[in-house]
Design a protein around this motif. Sequence first.
Motif, short mmCIF file in Angstrom:
data_model
loop_
_atom_site.label_atom_id
_atom_site.label_comp_id
_atom_site.label_asym_id
_atom_site.label_seq_id
_atom_site.Cartn_x
_atom_site.Cartn_y
_atom_site.Cartn_z
N SER A 130 -10.78 -16.26 -19.85
CA SER A 130 -10.32 -17.09 -20.97
C SER A 130 -10.72 -18.54 -20.73
CB SER A 130 -8.81 -16.99 -21.11
OG SER A 130 -8.33 -18.05 -21.90
N SER A 131 -11.61 -19.07 -21.60
CA SER A 131 -12.02 -20.46 -21.37
C SER A 131 -10.90 -21.43 -21.73
CB SER A 131 -13.32 -20.82 -22.10
OG SER A 131 -13.52 -20.09 -23.23
N SER A 132 -10.01 -21.04 -22.66
CA SER A 132 -8.88 -21.93 -22.98
C SER A 132 -7.95 -22.04 -21.78
CB SER A 132 -8.09 -21.41 -24.17
OG SER A 132 -8.91 -21.37 -25.28
N ASN B 166 -17.86 -24.17 -28.21
CA ASN B 166 -19.16 -23.97 -27.55
C ASN B 166 -19.07 -22.79 -26.59
OD1 ASN B 166 -21.83 -24.51 -26.65
ND2 ASN B 166 -20.96 -25.44 -24.82
N MET B 167 -19.65 -21.68 -26.96
CA MET B 167 -19.57 -20.50 -26.10
C MET B 167 -20.95 -19.87 -25.97
SD MET B 167 -16.03 -18.76 -26.97
CE MET B 167 -14.51 -19.69 -26.88
N ASP B 168 -21.70 -20.35 -24.99
CA ASP B 168 -23.07 -19.84 -24.81
C ASP B 168 -23.06 -18.36 -24.42
OD1 ASP B 168 -23.58 -22.46 -25.16
OD2 ASP B 168 -24.66 -22.77 -23.28
N ILE C 3 -10.07 -16.69 -25.62
CA ILE C 3 -9.15 -15.74 -24.98
C ILE C 3 -9.90 -14.44 -24.67
CG2 ILE C 3 -7.03 -16.65 -26.02
CD1 ILE C 3 -7.27 -14.50 -28.18
N PRO C 4 -9.35 -13.61 -23.77
CA PRO C 4 -10.09 -12.40 -23.40
C PRO C 4 -10.43 -11.51 -24.60
CG PRO C 4 -8.26 -12.74 -21.90
CD PRO C 4 -8.11 -13.75 -22.99
N SER C 5 -11.62 -10.94 -24.55
CA SER C 5 -12.10 -9.98 -25.56
C SER C 5 -12.24 -10.54 -26.97
CB SER C 5 -11.20 -8.75 -25.64
OG SER C 5 -11.25 -8.06 -24.44
N ALA C 6 -12.17 -11.86 -27.11
CA ALA C 6 -12.19 -12.42 -28.47
C ALA C 6 -13.50 -12.11 -29.18
CB ALA C 6 -11.96 -13.91 -28.42
N SER C 7 -14.60 -11.92 -28.44
CA SER C 7 -15.87 -11.71 -29.15
C SER C 7 -15.95 -10.39 -29.88
CB SER C 7 -17.09 -11.82 -28.26
OG SER C 7 -16.86 -11.86 -26.94
N LEU C 8 -15.04 -9.44 -29.57
CA LEU C 8 -15.14 -8.16 -30.27
C LEU C 8 -14.97 -8.34 -31.77
CD1 LEU C 8 -13.24 -6.00 -27.69
CD2 LEU C 8 -15.66 -5.90 -28.25
N VAL D 262 -19.96 -18.35 -17.92
CA VAL D 262 -21.11 -19.05 -18.51
C VAL D 262 -20.64 -20.01 -19.61
CG1 VAL D 262 -23.29 -18.74 -19.77
CG2 VAL D 262 -22.69 -17.18 -17.91
N ASN D 263 -19.63 -19.59 -20.38
CA ASN D 263 -19.08 -20.49 -21.41
C ASN D 263 -18.60 -21.79 -20.78
OD1 ASN D 263 -19.47 -18.56 -23.35
ND2 ASN D 263 -17.34 -17.89 -23.44
N VAL D 264 -17.84 -21.66 -19.68
CA VAL D 264 -17.26 -22.84 -19.04
C VAL D 264 -18.37 -23.69 -18.40
CG1 VAL D 264 -15.81 -23.54 -17.10
CG2 VAL D 264 -14.99 -21.83 -18.71
N1 ASP Z 1 -13.24 -14.51 -23.30
C1 ASP Z 1 -14.18 -15.45 -23.83
C2 ASP Z 1 -13.72 -16.86 -23.54
O1 ASP Z 1 -12.56 -17.12 -23.41
C3 ASP Z 1 -14.39 -15.27 -25.30
C4 ASP Z 1 -15.09 -13.94 -25.51
O2 ASP Z 1 -16.33 -13.92 -25.44
O3 ASP Z 1 -14.44 -12.93 -25.74
O4 ASP Z 1 -14.53 -17.75 -23.41
#
Ligand code: ASP
Length: 430
Positions: free
Chosen positions: A280-282, A314-316, A359-364, A398-400
């Motif tokens: 979770s990046s947040s 920003n989520m690469d 948050i976890p799994s948000a990309s689904l 990678v996002n962070v």
């Molecule tokens: N879990 C990722 C994040 O918090 C978001 C995702 O790709 O599901 O950055």
Amino acid sequence: MLKLKLHWQILIAIAIAVVAGWLTDEQTRLFGIQALAIYDFAGTLFINALKMLIVPLIMSSIIVGVAGIGSSGDLGRLGGKTLVYYLTSSLLAILVGLLLVNLVEPGVVDGEPARDILAFETDGEAVAAKIGQADGSAIAEIFLRMVPPNVISAAANGQMLGLIFFSLLFGYFMTRVDHGTAEPLYSFWNAVHHVMLRMTEWVMMFAPIGVFGLVARTVSKTGFEAAGPLVLFALTVFSALVIHALLTLPTLVRMFARVPAYRLFGAMAPALMTAFSTASSSATLPITMESLEKNAGVSNRTSSFVLPLGATINMDGTALYECVAAMFIAQAYGLELSFSVQFVIVMTALVTSIGVAGIPSASLVAIAIILAAVGLPVEALGVLFVFDRILDMCRTSVNVFGDSCGAVIVARLQGEEGILESAPASRRTA
Ligand code: ASP
């Protein structure tokens, strides 16, 4: 009572599903009901719940995100540079993913689409015909679909491109009316967004049951053959993430910030490890800020603007994952991946990665949007659950890392000195 973390619950559900699927076939009945029908029911209910979230979640997050940038006062130079960096790095990440998924073709097994191996329900020809219509094989068509004549019907019929475009405009023009008029709108959409995030978390609580149904169905129908393309898919995502983190991002830092990018890995290590373990990046944000300021020497002024914005928009890693996942499913359906279909996938991945929550799994949810945008059945995303957690941990890191590279670049462009001048260890002992 001991409460297992959700990802452990999901992993256990996958393990049980594999055994259950292996022990049952089309003839097996439990209490007089076909076992497959039970798996189907659990899986479909879960996918329906995810679909139910899409329209309000995506609208509220895009509107709040775009309106928030405009109203954060300090927009000017800092905001402009930050946005350009975010869009460029996410686009580069998507292109790395696109290149690799086209080279590796994880959705194709022995020259044949992996549709049957993965037990995708809908008949491929029907899907191809739908895409054929939706695609129109011309870029002009895409732009026509982007501007929906009726936004309500676009939402009702799952025409996501139109809805996203409308939301972007709406958010932007909220910053163009006077403050008194915009304020209640902002509070409203912000509240909707928060409620939708809670609802998403709630729906995710049922993920173990839904995932059980989806995985058991696949194993029961195809045995373990499905593992092959899925492992290849996971490796493709992983390699693309590594290329982006070790090559693309450091090159951007070198070019625009003119500082030794490799030192950033050491400086950000605590944040990267937290991102990896929490997915979770947040949740990682406080540690990202601390590492960047203390170990990398970026000013609080820059980091407190760039990082919170980055953690949400920003989520690469996520953008890259969305693109590879959608392409994998499209390949498995045996679609002809014309330039315009790939263009829609890239653009939708770019825009939805802005709307994905940290948050976890948000990309689904975002992948469901992309599948709907190109006309693929959303049910297909069930197969992604098998490797979702581990890939989530990698893409979140990678996002962070992408956010911290952005902060270093923006800080240097703003004229800050002393960034990454010494290795983090000596900085800490100093
Ligand atoms: N879990 C990722 C994040 O918090 C978001 C995702 O790709 O599901 O950055």
